[in-house]
Design a protein around this motif. Sequence first.
Motif, mmCIF file in Angstrom:
data_model
loop_
_atom_site.group_PDB
_atom_site.id
_atom_site.type_symbol
_atom_site.label_atom_id
_atom_site.label_comp_id
_atom_site.label_asym_id
_atom_site.label_seq_id
_atom_site.Cartn_x
_atom_site.Cartn_y
_atom_site.Cartn_z
ATOM 1 N N ALA A 208 62.203 23.845 -29.070
ATOM 2 C CA ALA A 208 62.116 22.578 -29.820
ATOM 3 C C ALA A 208 62.996 22.656 -31.059
ATOM 4 C CB ALA A 208 60.672 22.271 -30.202
ATOM 5 N N VAL A 209 62.922 23.785 -31.762
ATOM 6 C CA VAL A 209 63.765 23.997 -32.946
ATOM 7 C C VAL A 209 65.240 23.998 -32.531
ATOM 8 C CG1 VAL A 209 64.418 25.668 -34.735
ATOM 9 C CG2 VAL A 209 61.998 25.224 -34.249
ATOM 10 N N MET A 210 65.532 24.707 -31.445
ATOM 11 C CA MET A 210 66.907 24.828 -30.959
ATOM 12 C C MET A 210 67.499 23.459 -30.611
ATOM 13 S SD MET A 210 68.095 26.798 -27.529
ATOM 14 C CE MET A 210 69.692 26.444 -26.811
ATOM 15 N N LEU A 211 66.748 22.635 -29.874
ATOM 16 C CA LEU A 211 67.241 21.322 -29.441
ATOM 17 C C LEU A 211 67.432 20.373 -30.619
ATOM 18 C CD1 LEU A 211 65.077 20.904 -26.209
ATOM 19 C CD2 LEU A 211 67.564 21.166 -26.293
ATOM 20 N N ASN A 212 66.478 20.375 -31.544
ATOM 21 C CA ASN A 212 66.599 19.501 -32.709
ATOM 22 C C ASN A 212 67.774 19.907 -33.600
ATOM 23 O OD1 ASN A 212 64.411 17.300 -32.979
ATOM 24 N ND2 ASN A 212 63.285 19.059 -32.171
ATOM 25 N N HIS A 213 67.987 21.207 -33.716
ATOM 26 C CA HIS A 213 69.141 21.677 -34.484
ATOM 27 C C HIS A 213 70.446 21.236 -33.811
ATOM 28 C CE1 HIS A 213 67.083 25.152 -36.925
ATOM 29 N NE2 HIS A 213 66.809 23.937 -37.390
ATOM 30 N N ALA A 214 70.466 21.318 -32.484
ATOM 31 C CA ALA A 214 71.664 20.904 -31.744
ATOM 32 C C ALA A 214 71.984 19.432 -32.022
ATOM 33 C CB ALA A 214 71.466 21.142 -30.252
ATOM 34 N N ILE A 215 70.946 18.584 -31.984
ATOM 35 C CA ILE A 215 71.148 17.156 -32.250
ATOM 36 C C ILE A 215 71.577 16.942 -33.704
ATOM 37 C CG2 ILE A 215 69.993 14.898 -32.347
ATOM 38 C CD1 ILE A 215 68.288 15.858 -29.936
ATOM 39 N N ASP A 216 70.954 17.684 -34.633
ATOM 40 C CA ASP A 216 71.334 17.604 -36.056
ATOM 41 C C ASP A 216 72.819 17.926 -36.248
ATOM 42 O OD1 ASP A 216 68.765 16.956 -36.818
ATOM 43 O OD2 ASP A 216 68.219 18.997 -37.389
ATOM 44 N N ASN A 217 73.297 18.849 -35.435
ATOM 45 C CA ASN A 217 74.685 19.302 -35.564
ATOM 46 C C ASN A 217 75.671 18.442 -34.775
ATOM 47 O OD1 ASN A 217 73.927 21.420 -37.240
ATOM 48 N ND2 ASN A 217 73.603 22.828 -35.525
ATOM 49 N N GLY A 218 75.170 17.312 -34.227
ATOM 50 C CA GLY A 218 76.064 16.389 -33.527
ATOM 51 C C GLY A 218 76.365 16.775 -32.093
ATOM 52 N N GLU A 219 75.622 17.741 -31.554
ATOM 53 C CA GLU A 219 75.841 18.127 -30.158
ATOM 54 C C GLU A 219 75.166 17.128 -29.217
ATOM 55 O OE1 GLU A 219 75.358 22.345 -29.134
ATOM 56 O OE2 GLU A 219 75.053 22.711 -31.278
ATOM 57 N N LYS A 220 75.744 16.981 -28.031
ATOM 58 C CA LYS A 220 75.163 16.083 -27.028
ATOM 59 C C LYS A 220 74.152 16.866 -26.188
ATOM 60 C CE LYS A 220 78.928 12.765 -26.518
ATOM 61 N NZ LYS A 220 79.789 12.053 -25.550
ATOM 62 N N VAL A 221 72.953 16.315 -26.069
ATOM 63 C CA VAL A 221 71.882 16.972 -25.298
ATOM 64 C C VAL A 221 71.460 16.065 -24.148
ATOM 65 C CG1 VAL A 221 69.524 17.879 -25.375
ATOM 66 C CG2 VAL A 221 71.047 18.228 -27.322
ATOM 67 N N MET A 222 71.388 16.635 -22.954
ATOM 68 C CA MET A 222 70.887 15.903 -21.800
ATOM 69 C C MET A 222 69.523 16.456 -21.406
ATOM 70 S SD MET A 222 72.241 15.712 -17.892
ATOM 71 C CE MET A 222 73.933 15.391 -18.328
ATOM 72 N N PHE A 223 68.565 15.556 -21.186
ATOM 73 C CA PHE A 223 67.223 15.940 -20.756
ATOM 74 C C PHE A 223 67.121 15.672 -19.256
ATOM 75 C CE2 PHE A 223 67.165 14.772 -25.182
ATOM 76 C CZ PHE A 223 66.492 15.826 -25.767
#
Length: 436
Positions: A208-223
Amino acid sequence: MNQRKSAVILGAQWGDEGKGKIVDVLSEKFSVVARYAGGHNAGHTVIIKGKKFVLQLIPCGVLRPECKGVIGNGVVLDPMAFLSEVKKLKDAGLTVDGQLFISNRAQVILPYHRMIELAAENAPGRTKIGTTSRGIGPAYEDKMHRSGLRVVDLLNSALLRTHIENACHEKNTIAHALFGTEPLDPKTMYEEYSRAAEQIAPFVTDTAVMLNHAIDNGEKVMFEGAQGALLDIDHGTYPFVTSSSSTAGGAVTGTGVGPTRIGTVIGVTKAYVTRVGEGPFPTEIHDSTSDLLRARGQEYGAVTGRPRRCGWLDLPLLRYSNMINGTEWLVVTKMDVMDECAEIPVCTGYKINGKVTDVIPADMPGYNAIEPIYTKLKGWNSSTEGITEFDKLPQLAQDYLKFIEQESGAKIGMVSTGPDRDQTMTLPAFEEALQA
């Protein structure tokens, strides 16, 4: 912040819509792919330059070296199945270490879950659900009963030993009393799973921390969804459903990423519909056309090998799925399978006990009373295989897609015209949305 950088991709009906291939194709544009529900009962098949990969637990994103894979807290993890899958990927020359992560909060499947499920599914007088008997349901039962084992606990040797001893005492007693099942040995189980825990430990983190950090950093996340929306425990064709939240809402609870951080929902539907196992299927075909679609579409379970039931596209079902998921974009797969159909019936409404409706019922008697209302469209009777530009499709194939788009309430963004990664067309508006 542009939250549209994240997207949920899921099956619009009962699974097997070809999500694996589509996630693989789209993962080129994403930094992380996260699975949020289900277990190793979800087979995702990806074909890359003729080479076939069947993934069950591991997100399809790992097939691209620049993409990370996450197994979220909403997934139930079979440690042995996971390690077996990791080995196959490594044997195929793929990098997994440092690229694949497991939530420390995911629930663990243990052998007694399989024992209970197998015995219960085959018990006299029980309504068969058509499960894969892999322990998925009982693991989710323990989760909701607050007696499950989580990955973080799997890594605690003393806690693992106590948990297995207590659980085996309880499950062995229940299974023997109800089903006459032979008991499992807790000592052997502990030794086996403590060894597995050592191998799994490097993959474990707070995702959860990892994914939220990724989004904070402007990375694209696919669920990445598993199964399909109509197998959702709440919104599906209950009781013939899976044990988790397979709709888009499950991406939130199954990963720890808030709903305002998810930009769009992409639903995957075949140009027709299939279903594996038991349960209602209003547009199921009961003549030789079903055999034709099954043969042309290779409609056999990626995990189980079970033949899939085949039917015509059901628009009331698709509209319902689009509504509960907030689906913005549709991906239509297996267009080429329909190439030999002279006529294509599409269900546009239902008649239930004499009343016309397009609202799907909640109960089994309601489903069993459905009489589909069909609109018959002309088939295109020519090959669409491998076509990657919409304008090059036969006009009647274009008309079929436009009809689906008009009737379903979602925009068509991609069309798959064959099993390989390259046999895919992306429509300009969708391409633009992904770049935004």
